[in-house]
Motif scaffolding. Structure first.
Motif: not given
Length: 70
Positions: A7-26
């Motif tokens: 599968p294609e790997y994304h270095q800048d995937a965005v993670v969104k939490c239910a609390c409103g926090n967001t961060f990036t990961t692979g």
């Protein structure tokens, strides 16, 4: 080894939490949605949250006629 089966790997995937926090990961997905993250998880915050608001324990006790005192 077969080509183009990974599968294609994304270095800048965005993670969104239910609390409103967001961060990036692979990740292999571009966007991930999670219920609990390190900003709101009791282990990391040091605060305990009551997740069971539906009253499962009380429902069980009522069903089997058990008292809260043991």
């Amino acid at each position: 080894m077969q080509k183009d089966i990974q599968p294609e790997y994304h270095q800048d995937a965005v993670v969104k939490c239910a609390c409103g926090n967001t961060f990036t990961t692979g990740s292999t997905k571009k966007e991930l949605k999670v219920d609990i993250c390190s900003k709101c998880h009791p282990f990391f915050t040091g605060q305990q949250k009551i997740v069971d608001v539906g009253g499962r324990v009380e429902k069980f006790r009522k069903k089997y006629n058990l008292s809260a005192d043991k």
